[in-house]
Design a protein around this motif. Structure first.
Motif, mmCIF file in Angstrom:
data_model
loop_
_atom_site.group_PDB
_atom_site.id
_atom_site.type_symbol
_atom_site.label_atom_id
_atom_site.label_comp_id
_atom_site.label_asym_id
_atom_site.label_seq_id
_atom_site.Cartn_x
_atom_site.Cartn_y
_atom_site.Cartn_z
ATOM 1 N N SER A 59 0.813 -1.221 0.000
ATOM 2 C CA SER A 59 0.000 0.000 0.000
ATOM 3 C C SER A 59 0.843 1.265 0.000
ATOM 4 C CB SER A 59 -0.951 0.003 1.201
ATOM 5 O OG SER A 59 -0.232 -0.033 2.415
ATOM 6 N N ARG A 60 2.091 1.176 0.511
ATOM 7 C CA ARG A 60 2.977 2.342 0.511
ATOM 8 C C ARG A 60 3.376 2.729 -0.909
ATOM 9 N NH1 ARG A 60 7.872 0.337 3.894
ATOM 10 N NH2 ARG A 60 7.478 -1.419 2.443
ATOM 11 N N PHE A 61 3.288 1.769 -1.834
ATOM 12 C CA PHE A 61 3.679 2.017 -3.217
ATOM 13 C C PHE A 61 2.528 2.581 -4.060
ATOM 14 C CE2 PHE A 61 7.328 -1.345 -3.463
ATOM 15 C CZ PHE A 61 7.980 -0.674 -2.436
ATOM 16 N N GLU A 62 1.404 2.821 -3.454
ATOM 17 C CA GLU A 62 0.224 3.299 -4.189
ATOM 18 C C GLU A 62 -0.092 4.729 -3.754
ATOM 19 O OE1 GLU A 62 -3.776 1.140 -5.764
ATOM 20 O OE2 GLU A 62 -3.446 1.076 -3.602
ATOM 21 N N ILE A 63 0.016 5.662 -4.694
ATOM 22 C CA ILE A 63 -0.179 7.086 -4.418
ATOM 23 C C ILE A 63 -1.196 7.655 -5.408
ATOM 24 C CG2 ILE A 63 0.942 9.363 -4.448
ATOM 25 C CD1 ILE A 63 3.523 7.977 -3.605
ATOM 26 N N LEU A 89 5.440 11.092 -3.700
ATOM 27 C CA LEU A 89 6.164 10.258 -4.663
ATOM 28 C C LEU A 89 7.675 10.436 -4.490
ATOM 29 C CD1 LEU A 89 6.009 8.328 -7.074
ATOM 30 C CD2 LEU A 89 5.867 10.328 -8.566
ATOM 31 N N THR A 90 8.103 11.673 -4.279
ATOM 32 C CA THR A 90 9.519 11.931 -4.058
ATOM 33 C C THR A 90 10.019 11.193 -2.819
ATOM 34 O OG1 THR A 90 9.357 14.118 -5.100
ATOM 35 C CG2 THR A 90 11.259 13.715 -3.677
ATOM 36 N N ALA A 91 9.204 11.232 -1.763
ATOM 37 C CA ALA A 91 9.583 10.529 -0.531
ATOM 38 C C ALA A 91 9.649 9.025 -0.764
ATOM 39 C CB ALA A 91 8.583 10.850 0.577
ATOM 40 N N LEU A 92 8.703 8.507 -1.550
ATOM 41 C CA LEU A 92 8.685 7.066 -1.826
ATOM 42 C C LEU A 92 9.926 6.639 -2.600
ATOM 43 C CD1 LEU A 92 7.282 4.283 -1.948
ATOM 44 C CD2 LEU A 92 6.080 5.083 -3.997
ATOM 45 N N LEU A 93 10.293 7.411 -3.614
ATOM 46 C CA LEU A 93 11.427 7.044 -4.451
ATOM 47 C C LEU A 93 12.771 7.260 -3.763
ATOM 48 C CD1 LEU A 93 10.339 8.313 -7.992
ATOM 49 C CD2 LEU A 93 10.062 6.057 -6.963
ATOM 50 N N SER A 94 12.766 7.991 -2.664
ATOM 51 C CA SER A 94 14.016 8.207 -1.934
ATOM 52 C C SER A 94 14.261 7.133 -0.880
ATOM 53 C CB SER A 94 14.008 9.592 -1.264
ATOM 54 O OG SER A 94 12.983 9.673 -0.285
ATOM 55 N N ARG A 118 12.560 1.350 -2.324
ATOM 56 C CA ARG A 118 11.654 2.011 -3.276
ATOM 57 C C ARG A 118 11.222 1.059 -4.387
ATOM 58 N NH1 ARG A 118 14.361 2.869 -7.915
ATOM 59 N NH2 ARG A 118 16.645 2.895 -7.834
ATOM 60 N N PRO A 119 10.086 1.374 -5.038
ATOM 61 C CA PRO A 119 9.701 0.565 -6.202
ATOM 62 C C PRO A 119 10.687 0.775 -7.338
ATOM 63 C CG PRO A 119 8.275 2.483 -5.968
ATOM 64 C CD PRO A 119 9.109 2.419 -4.726
ATOM 65 N N THR A 120 10.829 -0.232 -8.162
ATOM 66 C CA THR A 120 11.735 -0.114 -9.312
ATOM 67 C C THR A 120 10.972 0.226 -10.588
ATOM 68 O OG1 THR A 120 11.575 -2.487 -9.824
ATOM 69 C CG2 THR A 120 13.301 -1.794 -8.276
ATOM 70 N N ALA A 121 9.630 0.228 -10.498
ATOM 71 C CA ALA A 121 8.799 0.578 -11.637
ATOM 72 C C ALA A 121 7.508 1.194 -11.130
ATOM 73 C CB ALA A 121 8.497 -0.650 -12.502
ATOM 74 N N ILE A 122 6.941 2.102 -11.921
ATOM 75 C CA ILE A 122 5.686 2.772 -11.574
ATOM 76 C C ILE A 122 4.723 2.665 -12.744
ATOM 77 C CG2 ILE A 122 4.570 4.976 -11.037
ATOM 78 C CD1 ILE A 122 6.169 4.152 -8.728
ATOM 79 N N VAL A 129 6.437 11.426 -12.170
ATOM 80 C CA VAL A 129 7.473 10.431 -11.862
ATOM 81 C C VAL A 129 8.819 10.911 -12.400
ATOM 82 C CG1 VAL A 129 8.149 8.020 -12.019
ATOM 83 C CG2 VAL A 129 5.723 8.622 -12.023
ATOM 84 N N TYR A 130 8.827 11.400 -13.638
ATOM 85 C CA TYR A 130 10.070 11.896 -14.229
ATOM 86 C C TYR A 130 10.654 13.009 -13.363
ATOM 87 C CZ TYR A 130 9.569 9.529 -18.792
ATOM 88 O OH TYR A 130 9.495 8.607 -19.812
ATOM 89 N N ARG A 131 9.791 13.910 -12.892
ATOM 90 C CA ARG A 131 10.266 15.056 -12.111
ATOM 91 C C ARG A 131 10.813 14.614 -10.763
ATOM 92 N NH1 ARG A 131 6.947 20.714 -11.094
ATOM 93 N NH2 ARG A 131 8.603 21.769 -9.911
#
Length: 341
Positions: free
Chosen positions: A221-225, A237-242, A246-250, A261-263
């Motif tokens: 559930s943490r990977f769902e925003i 999303l920034t916090a999740l990817l840091s 972290r997920p390797t794909a979105i 995601v790119y940003r």
């Protein structure tokens, strides 16, 4: 509101078909039939006279803009979508307009919204115009046009077609996206969606979980925003990817979400696709303008637009319910996805 307040409100906004219906003791659909000239054989003369008398007393006049649009023999179809600001619907409208023009029709785009209260406002809009057909994207409320429009077809952009005439299968789209990522070796897959009540996005959220299960991938559930439509950045999303795990794909529910995601990745020094793979849904023009170009599940807007017109005109001119038409989607692999490493 008391009667004095109602009269003051009516003077400010002008009388509506709802006011006429209330004064005459009839439904809005009856008022619409009278003013569209389609009441013959469907409404008795006494009821018609009551509607006209109420309209005259209130000073109600049918919106002239609708008649101004009906030039020559051209007839009108209404395309009601959850969010007219989404460029995907502009592409659908363009294709629908071309298909309709060949049959002597024009198409008007209506922003139906995704709030249950928007259904009543849509019906009010229909009552003030003369349409020969209505195409409405499935919503939490999905109003039926009743007497307002001779032919109505519903687009089911979700998990099940129900009574819809056109079906865009969420499960098929999401399954192809997850299958592509799983085939590249990704096991930690996140989802970025819109925080909207519209049926397509609720369906894609459910399909995401089902597709992960089909590939024996974990749901976290943490990977769902979910973000609001029009968001330009996502701190979550920034916090999740840091994070360390972290997920390797979105998977993005819509191509419009991919820039978030790119940003976020760029802010963290991550690269697409070597550090994070991204998949969208829609295949709008934006997908080919991004760097790298976006891998996405195409919902062919040209085919959707043509199919919608075929369905509504078949019902309008043939009188019967058109057969279910299912839109075929497919994944378009570009540079935003790569094998997990």
């Amino acid at each position: 509101m008391n009667s004095q307040g109602e009269r003051q409100d009516r003077r400010m906004r002008g009388p509506t078909s709802r006011d006429v219906a209330r004064a005459a003791g009839v439904s809005q659909s009856t008022v619409s039939l009278v003013f569209s000239g389609k009441d013959s054989g469907r409404i008795n003369p006494a009821t018609r006279d009551a509607v006209l008398s109420a309209a005259n007393a209130l000073g109600y006049r049918l919106n002239a803009s609708a008649r101004a649009l009906k030039l020559g023999t051209e007839r009108l179809l209404a395309l009601a979508v959850p969010n007219a600001a989404n460029p995907y619907f502009a592409a659908v409208l363009k294709a629908a307009a071309m298909a309709a023009r060949a049959r002597g029709y024009a198409v008007v785009l209506i922003n139906a919204g995704d709030d249950p209260g928007d259904g009543e406002r849509l019906l009010e809009s229909l009552a003030a115009h003369t349409f020969d057909g209505l195409i409405v994207w499935e919503n939490p409320w999905t109003p039926t046009a009743g007497g307002f429009v001779p032919a109505t077809v519903v687009v089911a952009d979700g998990m099940e077609p129900g009574d819809a005439a056109v079906f865009i299968p969420a499960a098929t789209m999401v399954r192809s996206a997850i299958g592509h990522l799983a085939g590249l070796g990704h096991r930690r897959i996140g989802r970025l969606g819109f925080d909207m009540a519209a049926v397509p996005f609720r369906a894609r959220a459910l399909a995401f979980r089902e597709a992960l299960a089909e590939h024996a991938l974990p749901f976290d559930s943490r990977f769902e925003i979910e973000e609001a439509f029009g968001a330009t950045a996502s701190e979550r999303l920034t916090a999740l990817l840091s994070g360390a795990s972290r997920p390797t794909a979105i998977l993005c529910d819509d191509d419009l979400l991919a820039p978030l995601v790119y940003r976020a990745a760029a802010r963290l020094g991550l690269r697409v696709p070597s550090d994070i793979s991204v998949v969208g849904i829609g295949d709008i023009d934006l997908a080919r303008l991004m760097e790298p170009e976006l891998t996405t599940v195409a919902i062919p807007a040209d085919i959707v637009g043509e199919t919608l017109v075929e369905a509504v005109l078949e019902r309008n001119e043939g009188g019967g319910a058109p057969p279910l038409r299912t839109i075929e989607t497919h994944i378009v692999i570009r540079g935003s996805t790569a094998p997990f490493r």
